[in-house]
Motif scaffolding. Structure first.
Motif, PDB file in Angstrom:
ATOM      1  N   PRO A 118      25.601 -39.284   5.444  1.00 38.49           N
ATOM      2  CA  PRO A 118      27.047 -39.012   5.381  1.00 38.49           C
ATOM      3  C   PRO A 118      27.406 -38.249   4.107  1.00 38.49           C
ATOM      4  O   PRO A 118      26.763 -38.404   3.061  1.00 38.49           O
ATOM      5  N   ASP A 119      28.443 -37.412   4.200  1.00 39.26           N
ATOM      6  CA  ASP A 119      28.945 -36.679   3.041  1.00 39.26           C
ATOM      7  C   ASP A 119      29.900 -37.601   2.294  1.00 39.26           C
ATOM      8  O   ASP A 119      30.993 -37.908   2.780  1.00 39.26           O
ATOM      9  N   THR A 120      29.490 -38.060   1.115  1.00 42.72           N
ATOM     10  CA  THR A 120      30.301 -39.024   0.361  1.00 42.72           C
ATOM     11  C   THR A 120      31.561 -38.390  -0.197  1.00 42.72           C
ATOM     12  O   THR A 120      32.517 -39.092  -0.533  1.00 42.72           O
ATOM     13  N   SER A 121      31.601 -37.064  -0.306  1.00 44.84           N
ATOM     14  CA  SER A 121      32.771 -36.404  -0.878  1.00 44.84           C
ATOM     15  C   SER A 121      33.829 -36.079   0.164  1.00 44.84           C
ATOM     16  O   SER A 121      34.969 -35.783  -0.180  1.00 44.84           O
ATOM     17  N   GLN A 122      33.431 -36.097   1.430  1.00 43.07           N
ATOM     18  CA  GLN A 122      34.388 -35.752   2.489  1.00 43.07           C
ATOM     19  C   GLN A 122      34.138 -36.642   3.694  1.00 43.07           C
ATOM     20  O   GLN A 122      33.066 -36.597   4.302  1.00 43.07           O
ATOM     21  N   SER A 123      35.118 -37.436   4.057  1.00 38.91           N
ATOM     22  CA  SER A 123      34.965 -38.404   5.141  1.00 38.91           C
ATOM     23  C   SER A 123      34.752 -37.701   6.471  1.00 38.91           C
ATOM     24  O   SER A 123      35.390 -36.683   6.772  1.00 38.91           O
ATOM     25  N   GLY A 124      33.859 -38.276   7.279  1.00 38.23           N
ATOM     26  CA  GLY A 124      33.606 -37.766   8.617  1.00 38.23           C
ATOM     27  C   GLY A 124      32.617 -36.625   8.682  1.00 38.23           C
ATOM     28  O   GLY A 124      32.316 -36.129   9.779  1.00 38.23           O
ATOM     29  N   GLN A 125      32.094 -36.171   7.552  1.00 45.49           N
ATOM     30  CA  GLN A 125      31.132 -35.084   7.520  1.00 45.49           C
ATOM     31  C   GLN A 125      29.720 -35.641   7.348  1.00 45.49           C
ATOM     32  O   GLN A 125      29.521 -36.679   6.711  1.00 45.49           O
ATOM     33  N   ILE A 126      28.735 -34.928   7.919  1.00 47.11           N
ATOM     34  CA  ILE A 126      27.339 -35.364   7.876  1.00 47.11           C
ATOM     35  C   ILE A 126      26.470 -34.220   7.380  1.00 47.11           C
ATOM     36  O   ILE A 126      26.605 -33.068   7.844  1.00 47.11           O
ATOM     37  N   HIS A 127      25.606 -34.533   6.408  1.00 47.39           N
ATOM     38  CA  HIS A 127      24.597 -33.572   5.951  1.00 47.39           C
ATOM     39  C   HIS A 127      23.355 -33.725   6.826  1.00 47.39           C
ATOM     40  O   HIS A 127      22.823 -34.823   6.997  1.00 47.39           O
ATOM     41  N   ILE A 128      22.873 -32.606   7.362  1.00 44.32           N
ATOM     42  CA  ILE A 128      21.630 -32.603   8.146  1.00 44.32           C
ATOM     43  C   ILE A 128      20.613 -31.767   7.393  1.00 44.32           C
ATOM     44  O   ILE A 128      20.849 -30.584   7.110  1.00 44.32           O
ATOM     45  N   SER A 129      19.479 -32.383   7.055  1.00 47.93           N
ATOM     46  CA  SER A 129      18.421 -31.691   6.314  1.00 47.93           C
ATOM     47  C   SER A 129      17.114 -31.775   7.101  1.00 47.93           C
ATOM     48  O   SER A 129      16.879 -32.726   7.846  1.00 47.93           O
ATOM     49  N   ARG A 130      16.292 -30.760   6.855  1.00 52.44           N
ATOM     50  CA  ARG A 130      14.960 -30.776   7.488  1.00 52.44           C
ATOM     51  C   ARG A 130      13.934 -30.345   6.450  1.00 52.44           C
ATOM     52  O   ARG A 130      14.041 -29.247   5.878  1.00 52.44           O
ATOM     53  N   PHE A 131      12.940 -31.203   6.223  1.00 55.23           N
ATOM     54  CA  PHE A 131      11.899 -30.943   5.237  1.00 55.23           C
ATOM     55  C   PHE A 131      10.555 -30.852   5.968  1.00 55.23           C
ATOM     56  O   PHE A 131      10.130 -31.801   6.625  1.00 55.23           O
ATOM     57  N   GLN A 132       9.909 -29.710   5.843  1.00 53.52           N
ATOM     58  CA  GLN A 132       8.610 -29.489   6.477  1.00 53.52           C
ATOM     59  C   GLN A 132       7.654 -28.875   5.472  1.00 53.52           C
ATOM     60  O   GLN A 132       8.037 -27.999   4.666  1.00 53.52           O
ATOM     61  N   ALA A 133       6.414 -29.324   5.502  1.00 48.62           N
ATOM     62  CA  ALA A 133       5.402 -28.811   4.580  1.00 48.62           C
ATOM     63  C   ALA A 133       5.174 -27.324   4.810  1.00 48.62           C
ATOM     64  O   ALA A 133       5.037 -26.868   5.945  1.00 48.62           O
ATOM     65  N   GLY A 134       5.146 -26.594   3.703  1.00 50.38           N
ATOM     66  CA  GLY A 134       4.885 -25.167   3.794  1.00 50.38           C
ATOM     67  C   GLY A 134       6.083 -24.331   4.206  1.00 50.38           C
ATOM     68  O   GLY A 134       5.948 -23.115   4.372  1.00 50.38           O
ATOM     69  N   GLN A 135       7.257 -24.950   4.366  1.00 48.60           N
ATOM     70  CA  GLN A 135       8.446 -24.204   4.760  1.00 48.60           C
ATOM     71  C   GLN A 135       9.599 -24.571   3.833  1.00 48.60           C
ATOM     72  O   GLN A 135       9.645 -25.668   3.254  1.00 48.60           O
ATOM     73  N   ALA A 136      10.541 -23.654   3.730  1.00 51.70           N
ATOM     74  CA  ALA A 136      11.707 -23.900   2.885  1.00 51.70           C
ATOM     75  C   ALA A 136      12.582 -24.971   3.524  1.00 51.70           C
ATOM     76  O   ALA A 136      12.694 -25.056   4.750  1.00 51.70           O
ATOM     77  N   ASP A 137      13.196 -25.816   2.683  1.00 55.47           N
ATOM     78  CA  ASP A 137      14.092 -26.849   3.196  1.00 55.47           C
ATOM     79  C   ASP A 137      15.323 -26.201   3.832  1.00 55.47           C
ATOM     80  O   ASP A 137      15.825 -25.167   3.364  1.00 55.47           O
ATOM     81  N   LYS A 138      15.823 -26.846   4.872  1.00 58.59           N
ATOM     82  CA  LYS A 138      16.993 -26.328   5.576  1.00 58.59           C
ATOM     83  C   LYS A 138      18.065 -27.409   5.579  1.00 58.59           C
ATOM     84  O   LYS A 138      17.787 -28.578   5.830  1.00 58.59           O
ATOM     85  N   ARG A 139      19.316 -27.003   5.317  1.00 57.35           N
ATOM     86  CA  ARG A 139      20.418 -27.944   5.268  1.00 57.35           C
ATOM     87  C   ARG A 139      21.644 -27.341   5.935  1.00 57.35           C
ATOM     88  O   ARG A 139      21.848 -26.121   5.884  1.00 57.35           O
ATOM     89  N   VAL A 140      22.450 -28.224   6.511  1.00 57.52           N
ATOM     90  CA  VAL A 140      23.715 -27.820   7.107  1.00 57.52           C
ATOM     91  C   VAL A 140      24.633 -29.033   7.095  1.00 57.52           C
ATOM     92  O   VAL A 140      24.165 -30.179   7.169  1.00 57.52           O
ATOM     93  N   THR A 141      25.933 -28.784   6.967  1.00 57.00           N
ATOM     94  CA  THR A 141      26.923 -29.862   6.994  1.00 57.00           C
ATOM     95  C   THR A 141      27.823 -29.672   8.199  1.00 57.00           C
ATOM     96  O   THR A 141      28.347 -28.566   8.422  1.00 57.00           O
ATOM     97  N   VAL A 142      27.966 -30.740   8.990  1.00 52.34           N
ATOM     98  CA  VAL A 142      28.758 -30.673  10.217  1.00 52.34           C
ATOM     99  C   VAL A 142      29.654 -31.901  10.289  1.00 52.34           C
ATOM    100  O   VAL A 142      29.512 -32.855   9.513  1.00 52.34           O
ATOM    101  N   SER A 143      30.583 -31.885  11.242  1.00 54.28           N
ATOM    102  CA  SER A 143      31.393 -33.068  11.481  1.00 54.28           C
ATOM    103  C   SER A 143      30.548 -34.118  12.188  1.00 54.28           C
ATOM    104  O   SER A 143      29.434 -33.840  12.641  1.00 54.28           O
ATOM    105  N   GLY A 144      31.089 -35.325  12.298  1.00 55.81           N
ATOM    106  CA  GLY A 144      30.318 -36.412  12.896  1.00 55.81           C
ATOM    107  C   GLY A 144      30.334 -36.427  14.402  1.00 55.81           C
ATOM    108  O   GLY A 144      29.708 -37.307  15.022  1.00 55.81           O
ATOM    109  N   GLY A 145      31.024 -35.501  15.037  1.00 56.11           N
ATOM    110  CA  GLY A 145      31.034 -35.448  16.496  1.00 56.11           C
ATOM    111  C   GLY A 145      29.637 -35.218  17.048  1.00 56.11           C
ATOM    112  O   GLY A 145      28.830 -34.488  16.452  1.00 56.11           O
ATOM    113  N   VAL A 146      29.354 -35.842  18.189  1.00 57.96           N
ATOM    114  CA  VAL A 146      28.015 -35.728  18.770  1.00 57.96           C
ATOM    115  C   VAL A 146      27.674 -34.273  19.056  1.00 57.96           C
ATOM    116  O   VAL A 146      26.545 -33.831  18.806  1.00 57.96           O
ATOM    117  N   ASP A 147      28.627 -33.509  19.573  1.00 54.95           N
ATOM    118  CA  ASP A 147      28.354 -32.108  19.872  1.00 54.95           C
ATOM    119  C   ASP A 147      28.052 -31.318  18.611  1.00 54.95           C
ATOM    120  O   ASP A 147      27.163 -30.453  18.591  1.00 54.95           O
TER     121      ASP A 147
END
Length: 599
Positions: free
Chosen positions: A500-529
């Protein structure tokens, strides 16, 4: 006697030759030798007839046994009342096909393929496709050798999509097929005879992303990580034909042609500007059947209706038959077959079927409505909708009947069914709409990258999230699905982390960490879609989406219902009332369908 006669003839020829030699001054007479040669020819002909069993040389005499056999062969059998009495359908079985392929793009979870019949088979396939150094390719940790299996249904046509089942061979070193990509594979029917395997021609080809059992079923079993499927990843290469095989007592070219004519009188379609029947008599014991467009996907029903066609042309006796079928349609024990025969009659049976819609018996009403639906009568829509809504055993066949109707009223009925409380009714109606030619415009939906199709369906039923593992990768959100509520973090698969994004209610940080690749991040709302779109944005696939939603439900972060393929089962029993006028015999309704799962 015959030998003595031939001996005397030969002796006469020798004596005659001596006489001719002694009187060389006299001219040879054709009259002297002629009778001998005639007698020889006659005796040889008689000998030939005795040894070969041919008919007599004497005029007017015949071989009675030979003539009887010929007459029996030429005699046309007496036609039956219904086509099904003359034979049986052919081609309604499913065909199991299999092959060997490679899955690549694995994050080090593959493994070298040990020497085996599967490895040798795959190497031969790779050489055919000019793959350089196939042995080295199969040793890479990013690669896995897998077996591929699929089922080709009856009536399949070239280009039809089918699901592929993936599994690793015994004693494989592969640990996980998640995020893998199935490379081009060819599937054949394989028949094992003693110690050899015989293969057919290529019947399907396949390619696509792998969805593992661990993604959609969960569990700690190792086998779930090395088994899975490619949803809709196969393409059928050849049309499957249907046919009707005549029994021995009805095998005759005129009988075959006559039955085909009766079928074509009832079932035909326009190929461009040409009217064409669906039946073609190719042998004296076989009639080839094309699938009528109205019965596409319902081949078993088509063959049942063909079997219920009357062989004799319509006449004054047809009215008597309609009266008899009307009586049988009022009895539960005979109603289903009577409805099939009325459907086989076609237009002339519509008044009889329509009259039966007034009955209060739900079973009898359903049979009449289903037959009318395949005759494309709008009178069938309301009673079919009622049957689907109220009787579980009639949901699967009833939805199939509405799916094939071109009427916009049928589409409207399917949309109303997506408001029902039963999730299987809602999703079953959704799938029926999606399979229609006007389904794309009716449902909307949007593609999330190349990974999946996402649909939001307004529904008065309770909110639910539906995951598909067959036909097409899709997520369906029914009603106002709640947002994900992640208090601290949620792990997904393949390096995914949701916080969860502690600075903004209802927002979620999505991160992906894979060996040998650059980290990827995106912030979205909490809606399933929005979360689904975010997972795909950081490089996740359909398996990652499914795995994350399942983990969220298990952790209690997703409050609404999460279901896997909640489709109506096609093999259900209709239990009749305990009324003394009704029989207690259960009725099977259709064929087996995949099991649904609710998380």
């Amino acid at each position: 006697m015959l030998r003595d006669s031939l001996h005397s003839i030969d002796q006469h020829r020798v004596d005659q030759h001596r006489v001719d030699a002694g009187s060389a001054a006299q001219p040879r007479s054709r009259f002297v030798a002629g009778p001998s040669w005639i007698l020889v020819a006659a005796m040889l002909a008689l000998a030939t007839g005795l040894t070969t069993g041919c008919t007599s040389l004497w005029p007017g005499r015949k071989d009675d046994a030979h003539d009887k056999q010929l007459n029996d062969l030429m005699k046309v059998p007496e036609p039956p009342d219904l086509i099904r009495e003359a034979g049986a359908p052919r081609g309604l079985n499913e065909i199991a096909i299999e092959g060997v392929a490679a899955v690549n793009a694995l994050p080090g979870t593959g493994g070298p393929a040990d020497p085996s019949i599967y490895r040798q088979q795959l190497i031969e396939e790779m050489k055919t496709n000019d793959v350089k150094d196939p042995n080295l390719f199969l040793e890479l940790p990013e690669t896995a050798l897998v077996r591929v299996q699929a089922i080709i249904p009856a009536g399949a046509r070239r280009g039809d999509e089918i699901d592929l089942q993936i599994m690793t061979p015994p004693r494989s070193k592969v640990t996980n097929l998640h995020s893998g990509w199935l490379l081009d594979t060819r599937l054949r029917q394989q028949i094992r005879i003693q110690n050899s395997v015989r293969q057919s021609e290529v019947m399907a080809v396949g390619i696509g992303p792998v969805l593992t059992r661990a993604d959609y079923e969960g569990g700690a079993e190792e086998t779930h990580r090395i088994e899975g499927r490619v949803i809709g990843g196969g393409r059928v290469q050849n049309d499957r034909t249907l046919g009707f095989v005549l029994r021995p007592e009805f095998q005759h070219v005129k009988m075959s042609a006559g039955l085909a004519g009766a079928i074509n009188h009832r079932f035909y379609f326009f190929d461009g500007t040409t009217r064409r029947g669906i039946a073609k008599p190719t042998e004296d014991d076989y009639i080839e059947i094309d699938v009528h467009p109205r019965y596409r996907g319902q081949e078993t029903r088509l063959m049942a209706i063909i079997g219920a066609i009357g062989v004799k042309p319509e006449s004054s006796a047809t009215q008597a038959r309609l009266i008899e079928l009307s009586k049988r349609l009022k009895e539960p024990a005979t109603a289903a077959d009577a409805a099939n025969q009325l459907e086989a009659l076609g237009e002339s049976a519509i008044p009889t079927l329509t009259e039966s819609l007034t009955t209060s018996n739900p079973e009898l009403k359903y049979y009449a409505a289903e037959a009318l639906a395949y005759l494309d009568r709008v009178e069938s829509i309301a009673p079919l909708e009622e049957s689907i809504r109220n009787v579980a055993a009639f949901r699967h066949p009833g939805l199939a009947a509405l799916q094939g109707m071109e009427s916009h009223e049928a589409l409207a009925a399917l949309k109303r069914l997506m408001d029902q409380s039963s999730l299987e009714t809602r999703y079953g109606a959704f799938c029926a709409i999606r399979r229609r030619s006007d389904g794309k415009t009716s449902l909307g939906g949007k593609s999330i990258g190349t990974a999946l199709k996402l649909y939001r369906i307004a529904s008065q039923g309770s909110p639910a999230v539906v995951i598909s593992t067959r036909e097409t990768p899709e997520i369906v959100l029914f009603g106002n699905v709640s947002s994900l509520e992640i208090p601290d973090f949620l792990f997904g698969s393949d390096g995914l982390l949701l916080k969860p994004d502690t600075s903004q209610s209802g927002q979620i940080h999505i991160s992906r960490f894979q060996a040998g690749q650059a980290d990827k991040r995106v912030t979205v709302s909490g809606g399933v879609d929005a979360v689904i779109a975010g997972i795909v944005a950081v490089g996740g696939g359909y398996g990652d989406v499914v795995n994350t939603l399942r983990n969220a439900k298990a952790a209690g972060f997703l409050r609404d219902q999460l279901a896997l393929d909640p489709l109506p089962k096609s093999l259900r029993t209709y239990h009749r009332d305990d009324s003394p006028s009704l029989e207690d015999t259960p009725i099977p309704a259709g064929e087996r369908s995949p099991q649904s799962q609710d998380f």
